[in-house]
Scaffold this motif. Structure first.
Motif, mmCIF file in Angstrom:
data_model
loop_
_atom_site.group_PDB
_atom_site.id
_atom_site.type_symbol
_atom_site.label_atom_id
_atom_site.label_comp_id
_atom_site.label_asym_id
_atom_site.label_seq_id
_atom_site.Cartn_x
_atom_site.Cartn_y
_atom_site.Cartn_z
ATOM 1 N N CYS A 1 15.774 16.580 13.012
ATOM 2 C CA CYS A 1 15.866 17.697 12.058
ATOM 3 C C CYS A 1 16.118 17.230 10.632
ATOM 4 O O CYS A 1 16.074 18.031 9.712
ATOM 5 C CB CYS A 1 16.956 18.686 12.497
ATOM 6 N N CYS B 1 19.104 12.343 10.858
ATOM 7 C CA CYS B 1 18.657 12.733 12.196
ATOM 8 C C CYS B 1 17.138 12.602 12.277
ATOM 9 O O CYS B 1 16.434 13.159 11.440
ATOM 10 C CB CYS B 1 19.078 14.161 12.490
ATOM 11 N N CYS C 1 23.470 14.278 16.575
ATOM 12 C CA CYS C 1 23.326 15.030 15.331
ATOM 13 C C CYS C 1 24.221 16.270 15.360
ATOM 14 O O CYS C 1 24.210 17.020 16.326
ATOM 15 C CB CYS C 1 21.863 15.429 15.159
ATOM 16 N N GLN D 1 23.872 18.814 13.590
ATOM 17 C CA GLN D 1 23.044 19.984 13.319
ATOM 18 C C GLN D 1 22.280 20.437 14.570
ATOM 19 O O GLN D 1 22.326 21.585 14.948
ATOM 20 C CB GLN D 1 22.058 19.609 12.208
ATOM 21 N N CYS D 2 21.583 19.494 15.204
ATOM 22 C CA CYS D 2 20.706 19.883 16.311
ATOM 23 C C CYS D 2 21.054 19.211 17.631
ATOM 24 O O CYS D 2 20.492 19.544 18.666
ATOM 25 C CB CYS D 2 19.243 19.587 15.965
HETATM 26 ZN ZN LIG Z 1 19.277 16.790 13.988
#
Ligand SMILES: [Zn+2]
Ligand SMILES: [Zn+2]
Ligand SMILES: [Zn+2]
Length: 358
Positions: free
Chosen positions: A310, A307, A321, A323-324
């Motif tokens: 992040c 990503c 992503c 995660q984010c």
């Molecule tokens: Zn990310």
């Protein structure tokens, strides 16, 4: 406006689901001719009133009581009135559909797979009044093509939203069950717009190889968790009262299964490292092999995308992503057409010479 004495849908083709006569000036005594496999729906100001089935009808205030009531309420009293007539076909139609959907986020990294789908739906109008209100009133359709486009969009929308509720593990393991659920959902919702679904057939569901691998990985993880739980339960049960009575045993009772589960996990990880399972044919290959000894497929681990925001690693093919939520696609640098300098993605002008990029 000339007064229309005879209304009929004469040139209905086999592909035509409906025909709207806009703004007709009719009178009591006008004829409405409805052929086999047709309905005629009286329509005014976005509302559907009386429905005529097949036959030759002479309009009287008795056979269009709903429209007559509405005209009276509007202060329109007399022999002549304006309205629209929508003819609706009672035949069976076919709508092809196809597109791409995303599965529900699954696993720790909230993996979403892109699912390609295509097929067709056989349907017919079941409730002509509801159908006319929905398509010609609420959605402003005026031709059969408009209706067709709406239906195709409607099917695709429902499929996309339904797939979004199933994670890729479910889709891979139970493709038929999942598509049946989707078809049922479409059927339910079609009934709300006056349509009856005769059949909804998925001819193809395309799941990327990457997603299949992810889904089977998830399956192994889920089995492992289940095994750990069962082992822990058995050990707890076996030690039970005796250990608790000893006082000191209580701690052991809790930690033992956990330790064992941990060891088990380590053992399985070690085992997993000794062989590489071919994603194509399932053959076990020694670690370090680049290609499957059985079928020749590449054994390289699935590519990862880092990503840009992040730094989390995401499986290749993901658009966002896990995660984010940042987009993962725009990672390419833009080379300035003027000076050749490399610029970060998304820049409009070159940072080196100021030339316009892209
Ligand atoms: Zn990310
Ligand atoms: Zn193989
Ligand atoms: Zn430049």
């Amino acid at each position: 406006m000339p007064i229309i004495e005879r209304v009929a849908w004469d040139n209905a083709g086999p592909e035509d689901i409906a025909y709207r006569f806009p703004k007709l000036t009719l009178k009591y005594g006008s004829q409405v001719i409805v052929k086999e496999n047709q309905w005629a729906v009286f329509f005014r100001d976005g509302k559907a009133y009386d429905v005529f089935g097949p036959g030759r009808h002479t309009i009287t205030s008795n056979n269009i009581p709903l429209l007559t009531g509405a005209l009276k309420a509007l202060g329109i009293i007399g022999d002549i009135f304006d309205c629209e007539v929508v003819f609706v076909s009672n035949s069976q139609f076919r709508a092809n559909f196809g597109g791409k959907a995303y599965s529900a986020p699954s696993g720790d990294i909230k993996y979403q797979a892109e699912i390609g789908f295509y097929g067709y739906m056989l349907y017919k109008v079941e409730d002509p009044k509801l159908f006319v209100v929905e398509f010609f009133g609420n959605r402003g359709a005026s031709t059969s093509r408009d209706v067709e486009n709406y239906i195709r969009g409607f099917i695709n929308e429902r499929i996309i939203s339904e797939f979004g509720r199933h994670d890729i593990f479910e889709v891979v393991k139970n493709a038929d069950v999942t598509t049946d659920k989707v078809a049922l959902k479409i059927s339910d919702e079609a009934a709300r717009v006056g349509l009856k679904v005769i059949d909804c057939v998925f001819e193809g569901i395309n799941i990327p190889e990457e997603a299949r691998r992810f889904a089977s990985g998830l399956g192994a993880q889920a089995m492992m968790m289940q095994y750990m739980k069962e082992t822990a339960g058995e050990l707890k049960g076996a030690e039970g009262g005796g250990a608790a009575a000893a006082g000191l045993g209580a701690g052991v009772g809790l930690t033992m299964p956990f330790l064992m589960a941990q060891q088990l996990q380590q053992a399985q990880t070690a085992q997993a490292q000794q062989v590489v399972i071919c994603p194509n044919c399932g053959a076990k290959n020694p670690v370090g092999m680049k290609f499957c000894g059985q079928c020749g497929s590449s054994l390289a681990p699935p590519a990862k995308i880092k990503c840009p925001k992040c730094g989390a690693e995401n499986p290749a093919g993901m658009k966002f992503c896990g995660q984010c939520g940042s987009p993962l696609t725009q990672t390419a640098e833009t080379t300035c057409p003027n000076c050749g300098a490399k610029n970060p993605p998304g820049m409009k002008f070159c940072g080196n010479c100021g030339a316009k990029l892209g």
